[in-house]
Design a protein around this motif. Structure first.
Motif, PDB file in Angstrom:
ATOM      1  N   LEU A 110     107.534  50.665  54.652  1.00  0.00           N
ATOM      2  CA  LEU A 110     108.240  49.614  53.917  1.00  0.00           C
ATOM      3  C   LEU A 110     108.835  48.588  54.877  1.00  0.00           C
ATOM      4  O   LEU A 110     108.788  47.387  54.618  1.00  0.00           O
ATOM      5  CB  LEU A 110     109.335  50.226  53.045  1.00  0.00           C
ATOM      6  N   VAL A 111     109.374  49.059  55.991  1.00  0.00           N
ATOM      7  CA  VAL A 111     109.892  48.137  57.012  1.00  0.00           C
ATOM      8  C   VAL A 111     108.787  47.191  57.469  1.00  0.00           C
ATOM      9  O   VAL A 111     108.968  45.967  57.531  1.00  0.00           O
ATOM     10  CB  VAL A 111     110.461  48.920  58.222  1.00  0.00           C
ATOM     11  N   ALA A 112     107.620  47.760  57.772  1.00  0.00           N
ATOM     12  CA  ALA A 112     106.480  46.954  58.221  1.00  0.00           C
ATOM     13  C   ALA A 112     106.033  45.987  57.132  1.00  0.00           C
ATOM     14  O   ALA A 112     105.692  44.830  57.411  1.00  0.00           O
ATOM     15  CB  ALA A 112     105.328  47.870  58.623  1.00  0.00           C
ATOM     16  N   LEU A 113     106.053  46.434  55.895  1.00  0.00           N
ATOM     17  CA  LEU A 113     105.624  45.601  54.764  1.00  0.00           C
ATOM     18  C   LEU A 113     106.509  44.362  54.635  1.00  0.00           C
ATOM     19  O   LEU A 113     106.018  43.255  54.370  1.00  0.00           O
ATOM     20  CB  LEU A 113     105.668  46.427  53.483  1.00  0.00           C
ATOM     21  N   LEU A 114     107.800  44.537  54.853  1.00  0.00           N
ATOM     22  CA  LEU A 114     108.737  43.420  54.721  1.00  0.00           C
ATOM     23  C   LEU A 114     108.613  42.425  55.870  1.00  0.00           C
ATOM     24  O   LEU A 114     109.086  41.287  55.757  1.00  0.00           O
ATOM     25  CB  LEU A 114     110.168  43.952  54.634  1.00  0.00           C
ATOM     26  N   ALA A 115     107.990  42.846  56.974  1.00  0.00           N
ATOM     27  CA  ALA A 115     107.808  41.950  58.115  1.00  0.00           C
ATOM     28  C   ALA A 115     106.380  41.428  58.231  1.00  0.00           C
ATOM     29  O   ALA A 115     106.081  40.612  59.106  1.00  0.00           O
ATOM     30  CB  ALA A 115     108.191  42.683  59.409  1.00  0.00           C
ATOM     31  N   LEU A 141     100.455  62.070  46.848  1.00  0.00           N
ATOM     32  CA  LEU A 141      99.325  61.140  46.748  1.00  0.00           C
ATOM     33  C   LEU A 141      99.572  60.036  45.731  1.00  0.00           C
ATOM     34  O   LEU A 141      98.997  58.946  45.841  1.00  0.00           O
ATOM     35  CB  LEU A 141      98.050  61.910  46.391  1.00  0.00           C
ATOM     36  N   GLU A 142     100.399  60.298  44.746  1.00  0.00           N
ATOM     37  CA  GLU A 142     100.690  59.296  43.724  1.00  0.00           C
ATOM     38  C   GLU A 142     101.304  58.033  44.331  1.00  0.00           C
ATOM     39  O   GLU A 142     101.090  56.925  43.827  1.00  0.00           O
ATOM     40  CB  GLU A 142     101.642  59.893  42.677  1.00  0.00           C
ATOM     41  N   GLN A 143     102.046  58.197  45.429  1.00  0.00           N
ATOM     42  CA  GLN A 143     102.690  57.046  46.063  1.00  0.00           C
ATOM     43  C   GLN A 143     101.653  56.056  46.601  1.00  0.00           C
ATOM     44  O   GLN A 143     101.794  54.840  46.454  1.00  0.00           O
ATOM     45  CB  GLN A 143     103.612  57.517  47.186  1.00  0.00           C
ATOM     46  N   GLY A 144     100.615  56.579  47.225  1.00  0.00           N
ATOM     47  CA  GLY A 144      99.549  55.715  47.716  1.00  0.00           C
ATOM     48  C   GLY A 144      98.810  55.027  46.586  1.00  0.00           C
ATOM     49  O   GLY A 144      98.429  53.850  46.700  1.00  0.00           O
ATOM     50  N   LYS A 145      98.622  55.751  45.484  1.00  0.00           N
ATOM     51  CA  LYS A 145      97.942  55.166  44.324  1.00  0.00           C
ATOM     52  C   LYS A 145      98.755  54.013  43.741  1.00  0.00           C
ATOM     53  O   LYS A 145      98.201  52.999  43.304  1.00  0.00           O
ATOM     54  CB  LYS A 145      97.706  56.245  43.263  1.00  0.00           C
ATOM     55  N   LEU A 146     100.088  54.153  43.737  1.00  0.00           N
ATOM     56  CA  LEU A 146     100.943  53.084  43.225  1.00  0.00           C
ATOM     57  C   LEU A 146     100.803  51.825  44.081  1.00  0.00           C
ATOM     58  O   LEU A 146     100.755  50.707  43.548  1.00  0.00           O
ATOM     59  CB  LEU A 146     102.403  53.547  43.206  1.00  0.00           C
ATOM     60  N   LEU A 147     100.721  52.005  45.389  1.00  0.00           N
ATOM     61  CA  LEU A 147     100.549  50.867  46.286  1.00  0.00           C
ATOM     62  C   LEU A 147      99.196  50.198  46.056  1.00  0.00           C
ATOM     63  O   LEU A 147      99.091  48.966  45.999  1.00  0.00           O
ATOM     64  CB  LEU A 147     100.663  51.316  47.747  1.00  0.00           C
ATOM     65  N   HIS A 148      98.167  51.024  45.927  1.00  0.00           N
ATOM     66  CA  HIS A 148      96.818  50.495  45.729  1.00  0.00           C
ATOM     67  C   HIS A 148      96.695  49.772  44.387  1.00  0.00           C
ATOM     68  O   HIS A 148      96.050  48.716  44.290  1.00  0.00           O
ATOM     69  CB  HIS A 148      95.806  51.632  45.817  1.00  0.00           C
ATOM     70  N   GLN A 149      97.316  50.318  43.363  1.00  0.00           N
ATOM     71  CA  GLN A 149      97.294  49.671  42.048  1.00  0.00           C
ATOM     72  C   GLN A 149      98.028  48.329  42.080  1.00  0.00           C
ATOM     73  O   GLN A 149      97.626  47.373  41.413  1.00  0.00           O
ATOM     74  CB  GLN A 149      97.928  50.596  41.003  1.00  0.00           C
ATOM     75  N   ALA A 150      99.091  48.267  42.882  1.00  0.00           N
ATOM     76  CA  ALA A 150      99.860  47.030  42.981  1.00  0.00           C
ATOM     77  C   ALA A 150      99.077  45.941  43.710  1.00  0.00           C
ATOM     78  O   ALA A 150      99.240  44.755  43.422  1.00  0.00           O
ATOM     79  CB  ALA A 150     101.190  47.285  43.688  1.00  0.00           C
ATOM     80  N   ALA A 182     105.981  48.570  45.763  1.00  0.00           N
ATOM     81  CA  ALA A 182     104.909  48.091  44.888  1.00  0.00           C
ATOM     82  C   ALA A 182     105.030  46.589  44.634  1.00  0.00           C
ATOM     83  O   ALA A 182     104.016  45.881  44.534  1.00  0.00           O
ATOM     84  CB  ALA A 182     104.931  48.852  43.571  1.00  0.00           C
ATOM     85  N   ILE A 183     106.263  46.097  44.562  1.00  0.00           N
ATOM     86  CA  ILE A 183     106.466  44.651  44.382  1.00  0.00           C
ATOM     87  C   ILE A 183     106.157  43.904  45.679  1.00  0.00           C
ATOM     88  O   ILE A 183     105.520  42.846  45.677  1.00  0.00           O
ATOM     89  CB  ILE A 183     107.906  44.366  43.920  1.00  0.00           C
ATOM     90  N   GLU A 184     106.602  44.475  46.789  1.00  0.00           N
ATOM     91  CA  GLU A 184     106.421  43.800  48.078  1.00  0.00           C
ATOM     92  C   GLU A 184     104.949  43.717  48.479  1.00  0.00           C
ATOM     93  O   GLU A 184     104.505  42.715  49.042  1.00  0.00           O
ATOM     94  CB  GLU A 184     107.221  44.522  49.162  1.00  0.00           C
ATOM     95  N   ILE A 185     104.185  44.766  48.187  1.00  0.00           N
ATOM     96  CA  ILE A 185     102.779  44.764  48.619  1.00  0.00           C
ATOM     97  C   ILE A 185     101.945  43.780  47.796  1.00  0.00           C
ATOM     98  O   ILE A 185     100.905  43.300  48.265  1.00  0.00           O
ATOM     99  CB  ILE A 185     102.186  46.190  48.566  1.00  0.00           C
ATOM    100  N   LYS A 186     102.407  43.445  46.604  1.00  0.00           N
ATOM    101  CA  LYS A 186     101.722  42.439  45.793  1.00  0.00           C
ATOM    102  C   LYS A 186     101.729  41.072  46.480  1.00  0.00           C
ATOM    103  O   LYS A 186     100.822  40.259  46.287  1.00  0.00           O
ATOM    104  CB  LYS A 186     102.398  42.307  44.424  1.00  0.00           C
ATOM    105  N   LYS A 187     102.768  40.833  47.265  1.00  0.00           N
ATOM    106  CA  LYS A 187     102.942  39.538  47.912  1.00  0.00           C
ATOM    107  C   LYS A 187     102.063  39.367  49.148  1.00  0.00           C
ATOM    108  O   LYS A 187     101.924  38.248  49.646  1.00  0.00           O
ATOM    109  CB  LYS A 187     104.409  39.353  48.329  1.00  0.00           C
ATOM    110  N   LEU A 188     101.487  40.467  49.625  1.00  0.00           N
ATOM    111  CA  LEU A 188     100.780  40.437  50.907  1.00  0.00           C
ATOM    112  C   LEU A 188      99.314  40.086  50.712  1.00  0.00           C
ATOM    113  O   LEU A 188      98.572  40.799  50.042  1.00  0.00           O
ATOM    114  CB  LEU A 188     100.916  41.797  51.603  1.00  0.00           C
ATOM    115  N   ASN A 189      98.891  38.991  51.326  1.00  0.00           N
ATOM    116  CA  ASN A 189      97.507  38.532  51.220  1.00  0.00           C
ATOM    117  C   ASN A 189      96.812  38.693  52.567  1.00  0.00           C
ATOM    118  O   ASN A 189      96.388  37.722  53.190  1.00  0.00           O
ATOM    119  CB  ASN A 189      97.476  37.075  50.756  1.00  0.00           C
TER     120      ASN A 189
END
Length: 305
Positions: free
Chosen positions: A140-145, A247-256, A224-231
Motif C-alpha cells: 500500500l505504501v508503494a501504491l501511494l507513491a 488469496l481474496e485480497q489479491g483478487k480484490l486488487l485485480h478486480q479493482a 482497491a480505490i488506490e489501485i484503480k488510479k494507477l495506469n
C-alpha cells in the motif's frame, strides 16, 4: 594430486563467483534511513525499490528478535544474480525502534509514503526507471507513491485489497474469535478518528494507545480505490500458504484494476518460503536459512523484463 587440487579450486572459484556476481553499496538516504543497493548490472539504468511490511522489519526481512527470515535479502540477491538492480532499506521505524526516547505515538502512515518519495527522488538521479515492489503493508505504501513519473512498474506481494480495519477484523476472527467483539468495537472507533482508552490486556500489543494514531491514519487508505488510479503495469503476487493475507485480497486488487496481472504461487507463505507441511509455516518465520520460493524471482523477472 596437484591436478585434483587445481580442479577443486577452479570449481570452488566458479561457484563462489556465481554466488557473488553482484555488488552491494550501502546508501544513506538521511540520518535515519539506510539501505543496500544491490548492483546486478552497472549498465542497467533501471532499479527496483523494495518496501517492507509492517512494524520494524529491516532491509533483510527480519524483525529481531521476533522474526528472522532473510526473505528480502534472499529476494534481492536472487534478482541481482539475474542482472537486476534493487534497493532494500530499513524503514524509519527500524531506526526509531533503536532509540529509547523515540515517541511511538507521533508516527502516521503517511510518513512511510513520504520516506519512499525521498528514496525515489534520490535514486532517480542515478536510474531512469524505477519499479516499486511492496510487501504486505509496504504494498500500500508503494501504491501511494507509484504515480511518480519515474516509477514505471508496480508489484504487490501479499498486499491487502481492503482497508486495514477489515483485514485486522478478519485475522482476529480467524485466529482469536473470542477477541473479535472487543477488537471490532475498537476498530469502529478508530475508523471514526477516535482513540480508545480502555483496551483489554490481550489486545494491548495491537491497539495500545501509542499506536492508535498510526492505525487511524492507515485506515483512511483503501488499496482497491488506490489501485484503480494507477495506469501503469501492475503485478499482483499471492501465496496460497499465506497465513496473514489470504488469496481474496489479491483478487480484490485485480478486480479493482483488471489490467493488472495476478499470479498465485502454490506453496508460498507470507515470508516467501515454500511450505509443504502446515505445521512448518510459522516455523519458517524464524529460519533465515530457508530459501525463498523458487518461482518468486522468475515471476518478478518476467514482469520487469
Amino acid at each position: 594430486m596437484r591436478l585434483l587440487i587445481y580442479l577443486f579450486t577452479l570449481i570452488l572459484s566458479t561457484v563462489l563467483g556465481y554466488s557473488q556476481n553482484f555488488k552491494k553499496e550501502i546508501i544513506d538516504i538521511d540520518s535515519d534511513i539506510q539501505g543496500d543497493l544491490y548492483i546486478g548490472d552497472s549498465q542497467n539504468k533501471s532499479v527496483s525499490i523494495f518496501i517492507a511490511g509492517s512494524g520494524p522489519t529491516d532491509r533483510n526481512g527480519n524483525a529481531l528478535p521476533i522474526m528472522t527470515t532473510n526473505a528480502y535479502k534472499l529476494l534481492a540477491e536472487g534478482l541481482s544474480q539475474n542482472k537486476q538492480n534493487i534497493f532494500t532499506y530499513d524503514k524509519r521505524a527500524v531506526a526509531l525502534s533503536k532509540k529509547k526516547d523515540a515517541p511511538e505515538n507521533e508516527g502516521v502512515f503517511e510518513d512511510n509514503v513520504n520516506d519512499l518519495n525521498l528514496i525515489i527522488n534520490t535514486l532517480k538521479k542515478r536510474f531512469s526507471s524505477i519499479t516499486l515492489i511492496g510487501h504486505s503493508e509496504g504494498a500500500l505504501v508503494a501504491l501511494l507513491a507509484a504515480n511518480d513519473p519515474s516509477v514505471t512498474k508496480y508489484i504487490s506481494i501479499s498486499g491487502p485489497g481492503e482497508t486495514i480495519d477489515k483485514t485486522l477484523s478478519k485475522q482476529i476472527a480467524k485466529n482469536a474469535p473470542f477477541l473479535q467483539k472487543q477488537s471490532d468495537e475498537i476498530l469502529s472507533e478508530l475508523k471514526k478518528g477516535n482513540t480508545v482508552d480502555n483496551v483489554i490486556p490481550m489486545l494491548q500489543s495491537l491497539f495500545r494507545p501509542s499506536v492508535q494514531p498510526y492505525l487511524i491514519s492507515w485506515i483512511k487508505f483503501d488499496p482497491a480505490i488506490e489501485i484503480k488510479k494507477l495506469n501503469k503495469p501492475i503485478l499482483i503476487i499471492q501465496g496460497d500458504k499465506d497465513l496473514q493475507v489470504d488469496l481474496e485480497q489479491g483478487k480484490l486488487l485485480h478486480q479493482a484494476n483488471p489490467q493488472s496481472t495476478i499470479v498465485t504461487l502454490a506453496g508460498m507463505n507470507h515470508v516467501f518460503k515454500n511450505i509443504e507441511k502446515d505445521e512448518d509455516n510459522m516455523k519458517s518465520y524464524n529460519n533465515g536459512t530457508l530459501p525463498i520460493h523458487t518461482e518468486l524471482v522468475p515471476t518478478i523477472l518476467n514482469f520487469i523484463k
